[in-house]
Write a protein that holds these residues in place. Sequence first.
Motif, PDB file in Angstrom:
ATOM      1  N   PHE A  36       0.804  -1.226   0.000  1.00  0.00           N
ATOM      2  CA  PHE A  36       0.000   0.000   0.000  1.00  0.00           C
ATOM      3  C   PHE A  36       0.832   1.269   0.000  1.00  0.00           C
ATOM      4  O   PHE A  36       0.383   2.305  -0.444  1.00  0.00           O
ATOM      5  CB  PHE A  36      -0.916   0.007   1.226  1.00  0.00           C
ATOM      6  CG  PHE A  36      -0.174   0.130   2.523  1.00  0.00           C
ATOM      7  CD1 PHE A  36       0.191   1.387   3.018  1.00  0.00           C
ATOM      8  CD2 PHE A  36       0.187  -1.000   3.238  1.00  0.00           C
ATOM      9  CE1 PHE A  36       0.889   1.503   4.201  1.00  0.00           C
ATOM     10  CE2 PHE A  36       0.899  -0.898   4.427  1.00  0.00           C
ATOM     11  CZ  PHE A  36       1.256   0.357   4.898  1.00  0.00           C
ATOM     12  N   TRP A  50       0.983   3.671  -2.974  1.00  0.00           N
ATOM     13  CA  TRP A  50      -0.262   4.021  -3.666  1.00  0.00           C
ATOM     14  C   TRP A  50      -1.011   5.163  -2.992  1.00  0.00           C
ATOM     15  O   TRP A  50      -0.985   5.311  -1.789  1.00  0.00           O
ATOM     16  CB  TRP A  50      -1.181   2.783  -3.707  1.00  0.00           C
ATOM     17  CG  TRP A  50      -0.590   1.653  -4.480  1.00  0.00           C
ATOM     18  CD1 TRP A  50       0.311   0.737  -4.020  1.00  0.00           C
ATOM     19  CD2 TRP A  50      -0.822   1.329  -5.855  1.00  0.00           C
ATOM     20  NE1 TRP A  50       0.655  -0.137  -5.028  1.00  0.00           N
ATOM     21  CE2 TRP A  50      -0.035   0.200  -6.168  1.00  0.00           C
ATOM     22  CE3 TRP A  50      -1.628   1.873  -6.862  1.00  0.00           C
ATOM     23  CZ2 TRP A  50      -0.029  -0.379  -7.434  1.00  0.00           C
ATOM     24  CZ3 TRP A  50      -1.623   1.286  -8.119  1.00  0.00           C
ATOM     25  CH2 TRP A  50      -0.828   0.176  -8.396  1.00  0.00           C
ATOM     26  N   HIS A  51      -1.705   5.926  -3.827  1.00  0.00           N
ATOM     27  CA  HIS A  51      -2.719   6.816  -3.294  1.00  0.00           C
ATOM     28  C   HIS A  51      -3.774   5.970  -2.585  1.00  0.00           C
ATOM     29  O   HIS A  51      -4.005   4.813  -2.956  1.00  0.00           O
ATOM     30  CB  HIS A  51      -3.413   7.597  -4.426  1.00  0.00           C
ATOM     31  CG  HIS A  51      -2.578   8.680  -5.003  1.00  0.00           C
ATOM     32  ND1 HIS A  51      -1.937   8.560  -6.213  1.00  0.00           N
ATOM     33  CD2 HIS A  51      -2.276   9.926  -4.530  1.00  0.00           C
ATOM     34  CE1 HIS A  51      -1.275   9.684  -6.464  1.00  0.00           C
ATOM     35  NE2 HIS A  51      -1.457  10.525  -5.466  1.00  0.00           N
ATOM     36  N   SER A  52      -4.449   6.565  -1.639  1.00  0.00           N
ATOM     37  CA  SER A  52      -5.511   5.845  -0.950  1.00  0.00           C
ATOM     38  C   SER A  52      -6.567   5.361  -1.943  1.00  0.00           C
ATOM     39  O   SER A  52      -6.990   4.201  -1.935  1.00  0.00           O
ATOM     40  CB  SER A  52      -6.130   6.779   0.094  1.00  0.00           C
ATOM     41  OG  SER A  52      -7.184   6.151   0.734  1.00  0.00           O
ATOM     42  N   ALA A  53      -6.975   6.233  -2.850  1.00  0.00           N
ATOM     43  CA  ALA A  53      -7.975   5.847  -3.859  1.00  0.00           C
ATOM     44  C   ALA A  53      -7.417   4.799  -4.813  1.00  0.00           C
ATOM     45  O   ALA A  53      -8.144   3.928  -5.297  1.00  0.00           O
ATOM     46  CB  ALA A  53      -8.435   7.076  -4.645  1.00  0.00           C
ATOM     47  N   TRP A  74      -5.143   2.516  -4.026  1.00  0.00           N
ATOM     48  CA  TRP A  74      -5.067   1.246  -3.292  1.00  0.00           C
ATOM     49  C   TRP A  74      -6.445   0.580  -3.241  1.00  0.00           C
ATOM     50  O   TRP A  74      -6.577  -0.640  -3.430  1.00  0.00           O
ATOM     51  CB  TRP A  74      -4.502   1.493  -1.889  1.00  0.00           C
ATOM     52  CG  TRP A  74      -4.242   0.257  -1.088  1.00  0.00           C
ATOM     53  CD1 TRP A  74      -4.809  -0.069   0.108  1.00  0.00           C
ATOM     54  CD2 TRP A  74      -3.346  -0.817  -1.408  1.00  0.00           C
ATOM     55  NE1 TRP A  74      -4.327  -1.276   0.551  1.00  0.00           N
ATOM     56  CE2 TRP A  74      -3.429  -1.765  -0.361  1.00  0.00           C
ATOM     57  CE3 TRP A  74      -2.496  -1.082  -2.496  1.00  0.00           C
ATOM     58  CZ2 TRP A  74      -2.687  -2.946  -0.359  1.00  0.00           C
ATOM     59  CZ3 TRP A  74      -1.767  -2.264  -2.488  1.00  0.00           C
ATOM     60  CH2 TRP A  74      -1.862  -3.172  -1.432  1.00  0.00           C
ATOM     61  N   TYR A 133      -2.929   5.749 -11.330  1.00  0.00           N
ATOM     62  CA  TYR A 133      -2.579   5.173 -10.035  1.00  0.00           C
ATOM     63  C   TYR A 133      -1.327   4.311 -10.130  1.00  0.00           C
ATOM     64  O   TYR A 133      -0.449   4.344  -9.265  1.00  0.00           O
ATOM     65  CB  TYR A 133      -3.738   4.336  -9.488  1.00  0.00           C
ATOM     66  CG  TYR A 133      -4.974   5.124  -9.144  1.00  0.00           C
ATOM     67  CD1 TYR A 133      -4.914   6.268  -8.351  1.00  0.00           C
ATOM     68  CD2 TYR A 133      -6.230   4.730  -9.610  1.00  0.00           C
ATOM     69  CE1 TYR A 133      -6.050   7.000  -8.032  1.00  0.00           C
ATOM     70  CE2 TYR A 133      -7.376   5.447  -9.285  1.00  0.00           C
ATOM     71  CZ  TYR A 133      -7.290   6.577  -8.499  1.00  0.00           C
ATOM     72  OH  TYR A 133      -8.423   7.285  -8.183  1.00  0.00           O
ATOM     73  N   PRO A 179      -8.215   8.939 -13.281  1.00  0.00           N
ATOM     74  CA  PRO A 179      -6.982   8.273 -12.808  1.00  0.00           C
ATOM     75  C   PRO A 179      -7.018   6.749 -12.873  1.00  0.00           C
ATOM     76  O   PRO A 179      -5.965   6.133 -12.832  1.00  0.00           O
ATOM     77  CB  PRO A 179      -6.844   8.744 -11.355  1.00  0.00           C
ATOM     78  CG  PRO A 179      -7.947   9.679 -11.074  1.00  0.00           C
ATOM     79  CD  PRO A 179      -8.782   9.862 -12.280  1.00  0.00           C
ATOM     80  N   GLU A 235      -2.801   2.240   7.122  1.00  0.00           N
ATOM     81  CA  GLU A 235      -2.509   0.864   6.724  1.00  0.00           C
ATOM     82  C   GLU A 235      -1.331   0.322   7.526  1.00  0.00           C
ATOM     83  O   GLU A 235      -1.277  -0.854   7.869  1.00  0.00           O
ATOM     84  CB  GLU A 235      -2.156   0.792   5.236  1.00  0.00           C
ATOM     85  CG  GLU A 235      -3.192   1.381   4.295  1.00  0.00           C
ATOM     86  CD  GLU A 235      -4.325   0.422   3.971  1.00  0.00           C
ATOM     87  OE1 GLU A 235      -4.238  -0.764   4.342  1.00  0.00           O
ATOM     88  OE2 GLU A 235      -5.310   0.863   3.355  1.00  0.00           O
ATOM     89  N   GLY A 269      -0.117  12.752   2.064  1.00  0.00           N
ATOM     90  CA  GLY A 269       0.289  12.488   0.689  1.00  0.00           C
ATOM     91  C   GLY A 269      -0.632  11.546  -0.058  1.00  0.00           C
ATOM     92  O   GLY A 269      -0.897  11.735  -1.240  1.00  0.00           O
ATOM     93  N   LYS A 270      -1.156  10.546   0.619  1.00  0.00           N
ATOM     94  CA  LYS A 270      -1.906   9.530  -0.130  1.00  0.00           C
ATOM     95  C   LYS A 270      -3.281  10.021  -0.565  1.00  0.00           C
ATOM     96  O   LYS A 270      -3.997   9.309  -1.260  1.00  0.00           O
ATOM     97  CB  LYS A 270      -1.995   8.229   0.666  1.00  0.00           C
ATOM     98  CG  LYS A 270      -2.940   8.213   1.825  1.00  0.00           C
ATOM     99  CD  LYS A 270      -2.880   6.822   2.473  1.00  0.00           C
ATOM    100  CE  LYS A 270      -3.864   6.677   3.618  1.00  0.00           C
ATOM    101  NZ  LYS A 270      -3.785   5.376   4.262  1.00  0.00           N
ATOM    102  N   PHE A 271      -3.656  11.223  -0.162  1.00  0.00           N
ATOM    103  CA  PHE A 271      -4.949  11.772  -0.590  1.00  0.00           C
ATOM    104  C   PHE A 271      -4.818  12.753  -1.752  1.00  0.00           C
ATOM    105  O   PHE A 271      -5.804  13.364  -2.150  1.00  0.00           O
ATOM    106  CB  PHE A 271      -5.622  12.445   0.603  1.00  0.00           C
ATOM    107  CG  PHE A 271      -5.876  11.484   1.722  1.00  0.00           C
ATOM    108  CD1 PHE A 271      -6.773  10.438   1.541  1.00  0.00           C
ATOM    109  CD2 PHE A 271      -5.208  11.587   2.916  1.00  0.00           C
ATOM    110  CE1 PHE A 271      -6.995   9.512   2.561  1.00  0.00           C
ATOM    111  CE2 PHE A 271      -5.427  10.668   3.935  1.00  0.00           C
ATOM    112  CZ  PHE A 271      -6.319   9.625   3.756  1.00  0.00           C
ATOM    113  N   VAL A 319      -5.085  13.188  -4.816  1.00  0.00           N
ATOM    114  CA  VAL A 319      -5.696  12.887  -6.116  1.00  0.00           C
ATOM    115  C   VAL A 319      -7.198  13.036  -5.950  1.00  0.00           C
ATOM    116  O   VAL A 319      -7.741  12.766  -4.864  1.00  0.00           O
ATOM    117  CB  VAL A 319      -5.309  11.456  -6.587  1.00  0.00           C
ATOM    118  CG1 VAL A 319      -5.952  10.366  -5.741  1.00  0.00           C
ATOM    119  CG2 VAL A 319      -5.686  11.233  -8.045  1.00  0.00           C
ATOM    120  N   ASN A 320      -7.873  13.536  -6.949  1.00  0.00           N
ATOM    121  CA  ASN A 320      -9.349  13.599  -6.992  1.00  0.00           C
ATOM    122  C   ASN A 320      -9.969  14.588  -6.011  1.00  0.00           C
ATOM    123  O   ASN A 320     -11.183  14.526  -5.796  1.00  0.00           O
ATOM    124  CB  ASN A 320      -9.967  12.229  -6.710  1.00  0.00           C
ATOM    125  CG  ASN A 320      -9.587  11.181  -7.720  1.00  0.00           C
ATOM    126  OD1 ASN A 320      -9.358  11.510  -8.880  1.00  0.00           O
ATOM    127  ND2 ASN A 320      -9.512   9.937  -7.304  1.00  0.00           N
TER     128      ASN A 320
END
Lengths: 385, 385, 385, 385
Positions: free
Chosen positions: C230, C233-236, C238, C282, C370, D78, D339-341, D343-344
């Motif tokens: 994980f 990756w971006h949360s979205a 993942w 992603y 994305p 995570e 960071g993991k947010f 996008v979008n």
Amino acid sequence: MPNHLLKYYQQVRARSEEICAPLQTEDYVVQPVAEVSPPKWHLGHTSWFFETFVLADYQPDYQVFNDQFNYIFNSYYETVGKRVVRTDRGNLSRPTVKEIYAYRAHVNQAMQKLILNQGTDAKLVKLITLGLQHEQQHQELLITDIKYILGHNPLLPPCTLLTDSELPSSNTWLTINSGLYTIGHSGQGFCFDNELCQHKVYLNPFQIQKHPVSNVEFLQFIKAGGYQNFEYWHSAGWDWVQQNKITAPLYWHYVNGEWRYYNTQGLTQIALNQAVNHISYYEASAYAQWKGLSLPTEAQWEVASEQLNWGQRWEWTNSAYLPYPGFKKLPGAIGEYNGKFMVNQMVLRGASIATSPGHARVTYRNFFHPHERWQFMGLRLVRNQ
Amino acid sequence: MPNHLLKYYQQVRARSEEICAPLQTEDYVVQPVAEVSPPKWHLGHTSWFFETFVLADYQPDYQVFNDQFNYIFNSYYETVGKRVVRTDRGNLSRPTVKEIYAYRAHVNQAMQKLILNQGTDAKLVKLITLGLQHEQQHQELLITDIKYILGHNPLLPPCTLLTDSELPSSNTWLTINSGLYTIGHSGQGFCFDNELCQHKVYLNPFQIQKHPVSNVEFLQFIKAGGYQNFEYWHSAGWDWVQQNKITAPLYWHYVNGEWRYYNTQGLTQIALNQAVNHISYYEASAYAQWKGLSLPTEAQWEVASEQLNWGQRWEWTNSAYLPYPGFKKLPGAIGEYNGKFMVNQMVLRGASIATSPGHARVTYRNFFHPHERWQFMGLRLVRNQ
Amino acid sequence: MPNHLLKYYQQVRARSEEICAPLQTEDYVVQPVAEVSPPKWHLGHTSWFFETFVLADYQPDYQVFNDQFNYIFNSYYETVGKRVVRTDRGNLSRPTVKEIYAYRAHVNQAMQKLILNQGTDAKLVKLITLGLQHEQQHQELLITDIKYILGHNPLLPPCTLLTDSELPSSNTWLTINSGLYTIGHSGQGFCFDNELCQHKVYLNPFQIQKHPVSNVEFLQFIKAGGYQNFEYWHSAGWDWVQQNKITAPLYWHYVNGEWRYYNTQGLTQIALNQAVNHISYYEASAYAQWKGLSLPTEAQWEVASEQLNWGQRWEWTNSAYLPYPGFKKLPGAIGEYNGKFMVNQMVLRGASIATSPGHARVTYRNFFHPHERWQFMGLRLVRNQ
Amino acid sequence: MPNHLLKYYQQVRARSEEICAPLQTEDYVVQPVAEVSPPKWHLGHTSWFFETFVLADYQPDYQVFNDQFNYIFNSYYETVGKRVVRTDRGNLSRPTVKEIYAYRAHVNQAMQKLILNQGTDAKLVKLITLGLQHEQQHQELLITDIKYILGHNPLLPPCTLLTDSELPSSNTWLTINSGLYTIGHSGQGFCFDNELCQHKVYLNPFQIQKHPVSNVEFLQFIKAGGYQNFEYWHSAGWDWVQQNKITAPLYWHYVNGEWRYYNTQGLTQIALNQAVNHISYYEASAYAQWKGLSLPTEAQWEVASEQLNWGQRWEWTNSAYLPYPGFKKLPGAIGEYNGKFMVNQMVLRGASIATSPGHARVTYRNFFHPHERWQFMGLRLVRNQ
């Protein structure tokens, strides 16, 4: 007779609150799945039933407790107007639990007055009896919904334990001869409208188990790979198993290589000689298929009922929930009670350890969708000849 | 007898292709909703049935046409392995229509050889007969699916017209006495396994309409606001009406103030004296409820069938699709044919103008989900006494 | 100039049909996922564009080919009225492929007449140019959609192969100094409205790869467990990986212990020294994160573009698709072309081997969501200092 | 310094409980939509943050309060293991509110001891500061989530009122010259990692409103049919409006011909001269489009911030939430913070009347999805030249 009715009223109403006595305030509020209503909703809805269908008609000076409660506590009566979407019940923090108990007290007070004044009016007595039977149905739902709420919390908090009886280590087959039998309710004493229209049915000879199927028997099905073999399952049942990754009855947990069960006191060993519990129609039917046997029809069950050991589990039958010949819906809102659900559901017969005292009858027709299993549901087998 | 069987085989197989003769290549490909399969899939699947269940077992030197076709043309037989997800059938441009016709020819050639060589083997004859009856079922689906594909295209292209007969302007009530009757198939001649287990049923006296309900009668239900009044509907039916904004049978269009109907020749006036068509169980049941009457049970229908004018529409009964007493699934893949669907569906009796010649029987048990209505489905009423 | 324009028109229009030449009729019809349109829809829609936005305005006596086609072939222009829901495009068997080719010929004939008569009108020339650039965009979609249709068919049928060039075995880092740079289109020659509003940007110094990332490099990410960790990756992203069980780029198949790739000729070995293809934003971003590096912004890409080896893959940038400073939507339907999509999407720069000849520019701003990856999409890395 | 830190710690922690003081126990439990967490979850989660990221590392003898709480109160880390699915937070009646307050007290006691003993350790101070800033973020969420819970209850119960200031009756346009500006946080004093990497941006000249857009101005958009006219909306925004039948900001109710607003004291008149509240990015952008103007980029906002009247609403910018040049994720769980947010989502700048005291900065980058509007969200306009 008004005194007798009043006592009956008070006993039933009190029992709803006794069931909830061990709860924390928070336990009254949540709705983890659509079919599990928050306990506070049950407490409000059963009071709303008396307010709407009894007091509003029979007590001219009755003051409605809160006129928005009709919107909040109407379950499914289209006749009585708009209502909170079922899946939103658990999103409502208000009214509070305290307010709902005040609502119950308010309704009880008005009902007491009404019963003492008009408790000999036959039509009213009938309506109040319906309201109490309705409340008893919700008492069983209270128990099953509380079990679901706590049994799906990661902390698995304990709650009151229901006493379950032991089954003999081997089952007995009873033989019923072919012939014309009569089923359905005679109309003497209380019954729901769906039990009326007593009628004749012809049955082929069959054998039926005296006792329900036990956990030890059901474990054999699990160990034989029953949940992994499509050939025992209905097509819709197999889809349900796959999509929900079902591998055992509800509340069973596989921990360190053995099955354990949440029995409202925490995780415990499987009680091998108790009746299997919390299985769906699909599972009941797959078990029967694996055995090369069948579930009873509701007629078979009712005809044999005198000789059966029943009352521990609602037992799935192989009968769909349909009107008896000659069934007519009652006029008005009360007519929405049963008739409009007579499609897509299966009949269960008997009663369970969660059923309220005095609520069981051999003609009782309970009904649920084939995938539902949060009620206390089991099965027994028949051998058709 | 092999010659007779061969002729039967050839006639049935040819009819599938005749049904498709008016189609453009593109019409063979699409799947506008999950339950409507692409015509080319039906043509392939019915051939796969012979290849898989007949040729593979009886013709040792048979060359499979394409070994990936098992994956593509298996409908729902878990026994026979993995398959294309049902909703993906319309996503497959290959195999092409031409290849599927070649596949049919390949199978036909092998079947001809097999029939001529072994066409006296009773078990084989039975299996081939099942394959042909299966193909006839798909012929009706071909017709209903083609109608759906063209009838839901904004261009409403015309196609072959089926001939529908007129009903008398008023219906007749037939009276059936109470008593013990026998229903189900005797086992002489072909039937599906779900019709077997002939058995006795006791019926109360009832009256049943000689003719199905007509369009003019159903229009009265529409005009009386039947689709807007919850009290005629099952709870699940009312949800279906609301969610899908249903206001009339399938293929009805409200244009410039009047109802019109897509009858595969384009939009036309409602044929008032023809049987109402393309209604769901929910609509059939609501209509009966509005009339204060009932749908027949399948036993009532079968007992009265000799006196009925039937064969224009599959008629919804008020019986759920359940096993007859003593029903046993056949072993192997063929056992998946019927038994695993015996839940959540309702029985339809009779036949329709889309049913293949020679395919109808009074013991025939057709079954669909209560919301489905793209088949040629109607109703008739009973009055229970 | 009209002759020149006519030739340009004819070349572009012909190329759409050339792309489809290897197709079977059935391949024109299907829509296996929402974003993949049936090839026949592309052929119709690009013609509808000329009919609606050019001929209807400039050719007073133009006869619309079929007035229902506006409903069928409108993609997303609210200004121009109602349209078939996007996900229904693959449910329409009609108009047939033949009719759509006739539609194209009808439009071409009228366009030829219009160009010869009025092909010096500057505004008209601009509009026709837009129509041809629009058709070129759909040509790339035709290629990617055909690849998807065949590449998701279990038969994996072959189709035309696009030629891909080899990358050097090691990449080169180019250095760009900090400073004020100008990006965006000057307005000389054709560009889309989203490229206008040339403006200054200040960039920190950075290094950028001369070549895109190759398959051999991306395989290392796979082998290092990149899809299972994980933290890259971006949360979205993942969530997307988990829900769709993504383990490799689109069209990669794990067969007998090694990765293989559907390259429109069937399953083949991974071409190690070609640019990685068919990855989502992603995946591109996770790869960069794994490397401890970044994707370029669109400004970085454009500033460096002269020194880059580009044109094989659309390259994901780390820029969201947003208006350039001063951007204004054009009035009317043409204003719906770009502006209304400027949210929730990421910019891709460059071009791909599926891009039509003459359609690429260093200022071109392509954009996708994305998670999308059916276009020919890859990446290159930057090192920010 | 430890004393100073301890006081800071105690003040912030106390404020979370003050916000919840007016609640009934039931209000702590529910989750009416996925993005609204139960208040008791916020109270637990913010304590879990200190337990997990501070005490576990720095206080060797720390006794975890309940080792199942990690599963219950982990939000999205995570690195720290499995967790309750976000949409299940409102399904958990346990731990009770009382237990969560006991949990807070337990953590506070341990933190007090830790601060007094080691409160000069710079790394620890930094970590505790992060925990307190984190708790302040959840304080704003507590306010917005409580408002949602009560404002979506049919009883519309009152709660504490936040004080909103009045705007002048006409707005003022400020002019900013073109040039190179520096944005981002210098690193002196606390900031989140997403504000670091201070960098230069070049801006064209623009004008920006001194005050946010008011309710009276937004009402004009409503009255002009702004919600019914697709041309002001992004394509995704128009879909959102249609699917959700949006006709006004959140908490607006159309009652008896006029708009009213739930301001946590019940339904009240629209406060015309207050800043519009509870609008999504789609609505903010449509309003700007209707005016022929734009939302500021985050750089424009930050550069102009000194001259702006801000702090009443989080203001939607036209910048997507992306890393600043040179941004690097921190190692470990803390690196999952921001960071993991990236996008979008879109950036909002400023602060709101629900923001905790001392939590606002001109470099602060708040971010939400474009359809979200349950935060205190408004807008101001720019005119690009």
